[in-house]
Write an enzyme that holds these catalytic residues in place. Structure first.
Site, PDB file in Angstrom:
ATOM      1  N   ASP A  44      14.957  54.592  64.654  1.00 28.58           N
ATOM      2  CA  ASP A  44      15.103  55.550  63.556  1.00 28.58           C
ATOM      3  C   ASP A  44      14.234  56.781  63.820  1.00 28.58           C
ATOM      4  O   ASP A  44      13.022  56.668  64.009  1.00 28.58           O
ATOM      5  CB  ASP A  44      14.681  54.894  62.235  1.00 28.58           C
ATOM      6  CG  ASP A  44      14.853  55.810  61.034  1.00 28.58           C
ATOM      7  OD1 ASP A  44      15.888  55.705  60.362  1.00 28.58           O
ATOM      8  OD2 ASP A  44      13.950  56.626  60.768  1.00 28.58           O
ATOM      9  N   TYR A  49      10.905  64.921  62.311  1.00 24.48           N
ATOM     10  CA  TYR A  49       9.848  64.263  63.084  1.00 24.48           C
ATOM     11  C   TYR A  49       9.515  65.034  64.359  1.00 24.48           C
ATOM     12  O   TYR A  49       8.496  64.758  64.997  1.00 24.48           O
ATOM     13  CB  TYR A  49      10.263  62.840  63.482  1.00 24.48           C
ATOM     14  CG  TYR A  49      10.546  61.892  62.344  1.00 24.48           C
ATOM     15  CD1 TYR A  49      10.316  62.245  61.009  1.00 24.48           C
ATOM     16  CD2 TYR A  49      11.068  60.629  62.600  1.00 24.48           C
ATOM     17  CE1 TYR A  49      10.598  61.368  59.979  1.00 24.48           C
ATOM     18  CE2 TYR A  49      11.347  59.742  61.572  1.00 24.48           C
ATOM     19  CZ  TYR A  49      11.124  60.116  60.263  1.00 24.48           C
ATOM     20  OH  TYR A  49      11.405  59.231  59.249  1.00 24.48           O
ATOM     21  N   LYS A  74      18.238  62.089  60.974  1.00 26.11           N
ATOM     22  CA  LYS A  74      18.364  62.625  59.621  1.00 26.11           C
ATOM     23  C   LYS A  74      18.483  64.147  59.630  1.00 26.11           C
ATOM     24  O   LYS A  74      17.748  64.824  60.371  1.00 26.11           O
ATOM     25  CB  LYS A  74      17.147  62.228  58.779  1.00 26.11           C
ATOM     26  CG  LYS A  74      16.839  60.737  58.819  1.00 26.11           C
ATOM     27  CD  LYS A  74      15.539  60.410  58.106  1.00 26.11           C
ATOM     28  CE  LYS A  74      15.152  58.967  58.333  1.00 26.11           C
ATOM     29  NZ  LYS A  74      14.597  58.727  59.688  1.00 26.11           N
ATOM     30  N   HIS A 107      18.019  63.745  54.664  1.00 27.04           N
ATOM     31  CA  HIS A 107      16.645  63.244  54.591  1.00 27.04           C
ATOM     32  C   HIS A 107      16.085  63.214  53.173  1.00 27.04           C
ATOM     33  O   HIS A 107      15.261  62.359  52.838  1.00 27.04           O
ATOM     34  CB  HIS A 107      15.733  64.091  55.491  1.00 27.04           C
ATOM     35  CG  HIS A 107      14.538  63.352  56.002  1.00 27.04           C
ATOM     36  ND1 HIS A 107      13.870  63.713  57.148  1.00 27.04           N
ATOM     37  CD2 HIS A 107      13.880  62.260  55.534  1.00 27.04           C
ATOM     38  CE1 HIS A 107      12.861  62.888  57.367  1.00 27.04           C
ATOM     39  NE2 HIS A 107      12.844  62.002  56.391  1.00 27.04           N
TER      40      HIS A 107
END
Length: 284
Positions: A44, A49, A74, A107
């Site tokens: 994931d 990120y 996401k 997200h």
């Protein structure tokens, strides 16, 4: 642990995945390779990120066949229009170096700077981002589509006005902060719930009640936290970066009794310490 669930679109998803939030792009490739070597089949990540490229490198260098792995990313919370959401989908595919993504999710229902603002509504923006996901799914760029951090009202907007039902809702859930009403709502609609930060971003390690329960079963606090969520029929996404923790989060076999599950369900805490400045840990 290689257990899987079937999503509402009939795709299989492993019940335990590797969360990669706050693992830097230059470190995450090795973590992903280690995880896959140990048996993880669910990775994931997210645009936010800033490590999709490293995740992709780790997948490629692992040598695993693409169809053996389930990869989630996401759409950034700020993309609330069709054009930018569509562009970001293609950017994620390029960064990951993949021909398709197994699951892509919105997200957050609000941009992070406007997290849970009650006087601002992003219903239309979420529908635009959702339409981008629906079209990407139709074109084969992804197999499943879903959401993250959506409350009941946010989900109702998608269910009422979208064409495809979300396959998942990825939310904050752990011992001490389990949103049972939201979980029940999702499950009643056939939406699979995924739990991120299952160890409360490390804060569960400081709980005497959780520690004592873990000692009773002869397991680590992390293992107890993961098993608790699995027994609620959630998909669990613990983050780990060392081989030792990766292995520990994957390698256990015990069942929490109904009595002890009731005790764990009754525990309450929402102090995330230094991480309380992050929107998802702010208590809003």
């Amino acid at each position: 642990m290689t257990d899987t669930m079937i999503l509402n679109d009939n795709h299989k998803i492993p019940t335990l995945g590797l969360g990669t939030w706050m693992i830097d792009n230059d470190r995450v490739a090795q973590v992903v390779k280690d995880a896959i070597e140990l048996g993880y089949r669910h990775i994931d990540t997210a645009q936010a990120y800033n490590n999709e490229k490293g995740v992709g490198v780790g997948i490629k260098e692992s040598g695993i066949t693409r169809e053996s792995l389930f990869v989630t990313t996401k759409i950034a919370a700020e993309h609330k229009d069709y054009e930018s959401a569509t562009k970001s989908i293609d950017q994620s595919l390029e960064a990951l170096g993949l021909d398709y993504i197994d699951l892509m999710i919105i997200h957050s229902p609000q941009p992070w700077k406007e997290w849970r603002e009650t006087d601002k509504h992003f219903d239309q923006g979420n529908l635009e981002a959702w339409r981008a996901l629906e079209d990407a799914q139709k074109s084969g760029k992804m197999k499943s589509i879903g959401v993250s951090n959506f409350l009941e009202k946010d989900l109702e907007n998608i269910l009422k006005n979208g064409h495809v039902k979300p396959a998942v809702n990825q939310i904050l859930a752990h011992i001490g902060n389990t949103p049972f009403d939201l979980i029940d709502y999702c499950q009643s609609k056939g939406i699979q719930v995924e739990a991120y930060s299952p160890i409360a971003h490390g804060q569960a390690l400081k709980s005497d009640g959780i520690q004592k329960m873990a000692e009773k079963y002869g397991v680590s606090v992390a293992q107890l936290c993961i098993q608790y969520l699995l027994q609620l029929n959630l998909i669990v996404l613990p983050k780990a970066s060392s081989k030792e923790h990766l292995q520990s989060n994957l390698d256990f076999d015990f069942v929490i009794s109904d009595e002890d599950m009731s005790i764990l369900k009754s525990l309450m805490f929402d102090d995330y310490g230094e991480f309380s400045n992050f929107p998802v840990f702010s208590g809003k």
